[in-house]
Write a protein that holds these residues in place. Structure first.
Motif, PDB file in Angstrom:
ATOM      1  N   ARG A   1      29.516  22.778  70.687  1.00 35.76           N
ATOM      2  CA  ARG A   1      30.074  23.769  71.615  1.00 35.76           C
ATOM      3  C   ARG A   1      29.475  25.145  71.416  1.00 35.76           C
ATOM      4  O   ARG A   1      29.620  26.024  72.245  1.00 35.76           O
ATOM      5  CB  ARG A   1      31.584  23.836  71.490  1.00 35.76           C
ATOM      6  CG  ARG A   1      32.247  22.602  72.031  1.00 35.76           C
ATOM      7  CD  ARG A   1      33.711  22.810  72.182  1.00 35.76           C
ATOM      8  NE  ARG A   1      34.276  21.649  72.842  1.00 35.76           N
ATOM      9  CZ  ARG A   1      35.393  21.668  73.504  1.00 35.76           C
ATOM     10  NH1 ARG A   1      36.087  22.786  73.599  1.00 35.76           N
ATOM     11  NH2 ARG A   1      35.853  20.588  74.073  1.00 35.76           N
ATOM     12  N   HIS A   2      28.800  25.338  70.269  1.00 33.93           N
ATOM     13  CA  HIS A   2      28.152  26.615  69.963  1.00 33.93           C
ATOM     14  C   HIS A   2      26.637  26.477  69.953  1.00 33.93           C
ATOM     15  O   HIS A   2      25.938  27.317  69.391  1.00 33.93           O
ATOM     16  CB  HIS A   2      28.681  27.156  68.634  1.00 33.93           C
ATOM     17  CG  HIS A   2      30.158  27.366  68.673  1.00 33.93           C
ATOM     18  ND1 HIS A   2      30.745  28.424  69.340  1.00 33.93           N
ATOM     19  CD2 HIS A   2      31.173  26.608  68.192  1.00 33.93           C
ATOM     20  CE1 HIS A   2      32.054  28.314  69.250  1.00 33.93           C
ATOM     21  NE2 HIS A   2      32.339  27.231  68.562  1.00 33.93           N
ATOM     22  N   GLY A   3      26.142  25.384  70.563  1.00 34.49           N
ATOM     23  CA  GLY A   3      24.710  25.184  70.698  1.00 34.49           C
ATOM     24  C   GLY A   3      24.004  24.816  69.407  1.00 34.49           C
ATOM     25  O   GLY A   3      22.790  24.982  69.294  1.00 34.49           O
ATOM     26  N   LEU A   4      24.726  24.289  68.440  1.00 32.52           N
ATOM     27  CA  LEU A   4      24.137  24.016  67.128  1.00 32.52           C
ATOM     28  C   LEU A   4      23.889  22.530  66.876  1.00 32.52           C
ATOM     29  O   LEU A   4      23.487  22.150  65.778  1.00 32.52           O
ATOM     30  CB  LEU A   4      25.041  24.575  66.029  1.00 32.52           C
ATOM     31  CG  LEU A   4      25.282  26.083  66.095  1.00 32.52           C
ATOM     32  CD1 LEU A   4      26.358  26.495  65.104  1.00 32.52           C
ATOM     33  CD2 LEU A   4      23.994  26.836  65.852  1.00 32.52           C
ATOM     34  N   GLN A   5      24.095  21.683  67.871  1.00 35.14           N
ATOM     35  CA  GLN A   5      24.015  20.246  67.668  1.00 35.14           C
ATOM     36  C   GLN A   5      22.660  19.781  67.141  1.00 35.14           C
ATOM     37  O   GLN A   5      22.593  18.849  66.343  1.00 35.14           O
ATOM     38  CB  GLN A   5      24.382  19.476  68.943  1.00 35.14           C
ATOM     39  CG  GLN A   5      23.431  19.673  70.103  1.00 35.14           C
ATOM     40  CD  GLN A   5      23.739  20.887  70.955  1.00 35.14           C
ATOM     41  OE1 GLN A   5      24.610  21.697  70.641  1.00 35.14           O
ATOM     42  NE2 GLN A   5      23.002  21.041  72.047  1.00 35.14           N
ATOM     43  N   ASP A   6      21.581  20.433  67.525  1.00 35.05           N
ATOM     44  CA  ASP A   6      20.255  20.014  67.080  1.00 35.05           C
ATOM     45  C   ASP A   6      19.941  20.441  65.654  1.00 35.05           C
ATOM     46  O   ASP A   6      18.937  20.022  65.084  1.00 35.05           O
ATOM     47  CB  ASP A   6      19.178  20.558  68.023  1.00 35.05           C
ATOM     48  CG  ASP A   6      19.287  19.960  69.414  1.00 35.05           C
ATOM     49  OD1 ASP A   6      19.816  18.838  69.547  1.00 35.05           O
ATOM     50  OD2 ASP A   6      18.843  20.619  70.372  1.00 35.05           O
ATOM     51  N   ARG A   7      20.779  21.268  65.086  1.00 36.05           N
ATOM     52  CA  ARG A   7      20.544  21.759  63.717  1.00 36.05           C
ATOM     53  C   ARG A   7      21.332  20.990  62.665  1.00 36.05           C
ATOM     54  O   ARG A   7      21.091  21.159  61.480  1.00 36.05           O
ATOM     55  CB  ARG A   7      20.897  23.239  63.634  1.00 36.05           C
ATOM     56  CG  ARG A   7      19.955  24.097  64.477  1.00 36.05           C
ATOM     57  CD  ARG A   7      20.345  25.531  64.497  1.00 36.05           C
ATOM     58  NE  ARG A   7      20.439  26.108  63.152  1.00 36.05           N
ATOM     59  CZ  ARG A   7      20.835  27.352  62.922  1.00 36.05           C
ATOM     60  NH1 ARG A   7      21.163  28.140  63.924  1.00 36.05           N
ATOM     61  NH2 ARG A   7      20.908  27.817  61.691  1.00 36.05           N
ATOM     62  N   VAL A   8      22.273  20.166  63.087  1.00 43.11           N
ATOM     63  CA  VAL A   8      23.162  19.490  62.142  1.00 43.11           C
ATOM     64  C   VAL A   8      22.485  18.270  61.532  1.00 43.11           C
ATOM     65  O   VAL A   8      21.962  17.410  62.228  1.00 43.11           O
ATOM     66  CB  VAL A   8      24.477  19.065  62.824  1.00 43.11           C
ATOM     67  CG1 VAL A   8      25.370  18.305  61.847  1.00 43.11           C
ATOM     68  CG2 VAL A   8      25.196  20.271  63.395  1.00 43.11           C
ATOM     69  N   VAL A   9      22.498  18.229  60.198  1.00 43.36           N
ATOM     70  CA  VAL A   9      22.076  17.053  59.443  1.00 43.36           C
ATOM     71  C   VAL A   9      23.332  16.555  58.749  1.00 43.36           C
ATOM     72  O   VAL A   9      23.966  17.294  57.991  1.00 43.36           O
ATOM     73  CB  VAL A   9      20.994  17.404  58.391  1.00 43.36           C
ATOM     74  CG1 VAL A   9      20.674  16.199  57.532  1.00 43.36           C
ATOM     75  CG2 VAL A   9      19.751  17.961  59.063  1.00 43.36           C
ATOM     76  N   HIS A  10      23.713  15.315  59.019  1.00 44.19           N
ATOM     77  CA  HIS A  10      24.941  14.758  58.456  1.00 44.19           C
ATOM     78  C   HIS A  10      24.611  13.749  57.356  1.00 44.19           C
ATOM     79  O   HIS A  10      23.774  12.873  57.550  1.00 44.19           O
ATOM     80  CB  HIS A  10      25.762  14.080  59.558  1.00 44.19           C
ATOM     81  CG  HIS A  10      26.936  13.339  59.022  1.00 44.19           C
ATOM     82  ND1 HIS A  10      27.096  11.985  59.209  1.00 44.19           N
ATOM     83  CD2 HIS A  10      28.001  13.740  58.281  1.00 44.19           C
ATOM     84  CE1 HIS A  10      28.213  11.596  58.617  1.00 44.19           C
ATOM     85  NE2 HIS A  10      28.771  12.636  58.046  1.00 44.19           N
ATOM     86  N   VAL A  11      25.269  13.909  56.222  1.00 46.29           N
ATOM     87  CA  VAL A  11      25.234  12.907  55.152  1.00 46.29           C
ATOM     88  C   VAL A  11      26.676  12.580  54.802  1.00 46.29           C
ATOM     89  O   VAL A  11      27.575  13.392  55.018  1.00 46.29           O
ATOM     90  CB  VAL A  11      24.447  13.396  53.912  1.00 46.29           C
ATOM     91  CG1 VAL A  11      22.979  13.615  54.253  1.00 46.29           C
ATOM     92  CG2 VAL A  11      25.060  14.644  53.309  1.00 46.29           C
ATOM     93  N   SER A  12      26.885  11.380  54.242  1.00 46.19           N
ATOM     94  CA  SER A  12      28.263  10.917  54.085  1.00 46.19           C
ATOM     95  C   SER A  12      28.792  10.901  52.653  1.00 46.19           C
ATOM     96  O   SER A  12      29.901  10.423  52.424  1.00 46.19           O
ATOM     97  CB  SER A  12      28.417   9.528  54.708  1.00 46.19           C
ATOM     98  OG  SER A  12      27.515   8.627  54.111  1.00 46.19           O
ATOM     99  N   ASP A  13      28.028  11.400  51.696  1.00 43.97           N
ATOM    100  CA  ASP A  13      28.569  11.522  50.344  1.00 43.97           C
ATOM    101  C   ASP A  13      27.787  12.572  49.566  1.00 43.97           C
ATOM    102  O   ASP A  13      26.747  13.055  50.016  1.00 43.97           O
ATOM    103  CB  ASP A  13      28.602  10.170  49.609  1.00 43.97           C
ATOM    104  CG  ASP A  13      27.227   9.586  49.350  1.00 43.97           C
ATOM    105  OD1 ASP A  13      26.394  10.254  48.695  1.00 43.97           O
ATOM    106  OD2 ASP A  13      26.981   8.435  49.760  1.00 43.97           O
ATOM    107  N   GLY A  14      28.318  12.906  48.396  1.00 42.38           N
ATOM    108  CA  GLY A  14      27.721  13.961  47.591  1.00 42.38           C
ATOM    109  C   GLY A  14      26.338  13.635  47.072  1.00 42.38           C
ATOM    110  O   GLY A  14      25.484  14.520  46.955  1.00 42.38           O
ATOM    111  N   MET A  15      26.077  12.380  46.748  1.00 45.75           N
ATOM    112  CA  MET A  15      24.752  12.004  46.265  1.00 45.75           C
ATOM    113  C   MET A  15      23.708  12.170  47.370  1.00 45.75           C
ATOM    114  O   MET A  15      22.601  12.643  47.114  1.00 45.75           O
ATOM    115  CB  MET A  15      24.752  10.570  45.719  1.00 45.75           C
ATOM    116  CG  MET A  15      25.517  10.434  44.407  1.00 45.75           C
ATOM    117  SD  MET A  15      24.981  11.576  43.097  1.00 45.75           S
ATOM    118  CE  MET A  15      23.305  11.053  42.837  1.00 45.75           C
ATOM    119  N   GLN A  16      24.060  11.792  48.597  1.00 47.74           N
ATOM    120  CA  GLN A  16      23.137  11.989  49.713  1.00 47.74           C
ATOM    121  C   GLN A  16      22.892  13.481  49.946  1.00 47.74           C
ATOM    122  O   GLN A  16      21.777  13.880  50.289  1.00 47.74           O
ATOM    123  CB  GLN A  16      23.679  11.348  50.989  1.00 47.74           C
ATOM    124  CG  GLN A  16      23.650   9.848  50.987  1.00 47.74           C
ATOM    125  CD  GLN A  16      24.235   9.273  52.267  1.00 47.74           C
ATOM    126  OE1 GLN A  16      24.392   9.958  53.273  1.00 47.74           O
ATOM    127  NE2 GLN A  16      24.568   7.997  52.226  1.00 47.74           N
TER     128      GLN A  16
END
Length: 161
Positions: free
Chosen positions: A27-42
């Motif tokens: 909603r703030h135009g940041l979708q292309d900048r997000v890198v998602h990881v699902s745990d602390g080691m990642q």
């Protein structure tokens, strides 16, 4: 990715919460900048450019949104590691968690978090909170320049305290 579009690292194990956060950032135009990881080691693999992230661009994230309660390595462990590493310690880390426990808040600040946000349960409130996060940490805050010595580190889980 240029320096004005540094990534935002989202560290969240709950797929629904991750999607909600991505939606709010979009909603703030940041979708292309997000890198998602699902745990602390990642998260550490990403930050140290290891394993599947070894070829990622060298720029550090402009912001880390960090959940506390995760498998393998929790948010406190990630905070301690990042804030004890010269080329990572200046990365702003905002704890974004459902925990309102005073002990979690205390431990997060002792480990070096820059901010602590308890996730609002109402969607409109969550969107409002993320708007403020985006305005300050992404648009207003000035991050430190990345150090010349930034590089890979081979820390493994067993070496973390």
């Amino acid at each position: 990715m240029n320096s004005n579009a540094a990534p935002i690292l989202l560290v969240e194990d709950n797929p629904d919460d991750a999607e909600l956060t991505r939606l709010a950032l979009a909603r703030h135009g940041l979708q292309d900048r997000v890198v998602h990881v699902s745990d602390g080691m990642q998260a550490l693999d990403y930050l140290y450019r290891r394993d599947r992230f070894a070829d990622r661009p060298p720029a550090n994230p402009s912001l880390v949104l960090l959940d506390l309660k995760m498998p393998l390595l929790d948010g406190i462990g990630v905070l301690r590691e990042v804030k004890s590493t010269d080329h990572l310690r200046s990365i702003p880390i905002v704890v974004l968690t459902s925990s309102t426990e005073p002990s979690d808040l205390q431990r997060a600040y002792e480990a070096g978090t820059n901010a602590y946000i308890a996730k609002p349960t109402e969607f409109a409130e969550f969107l409002s909170a993320m708007k403020h996060v985006c305005e300050f940490w992404v648009n207003i805050n000035q991050t430190a320049p990345q150090s010349a010595g930034a590089g890979m580190r081979s820390t493994t889980f067993g070496e973390l305290n």
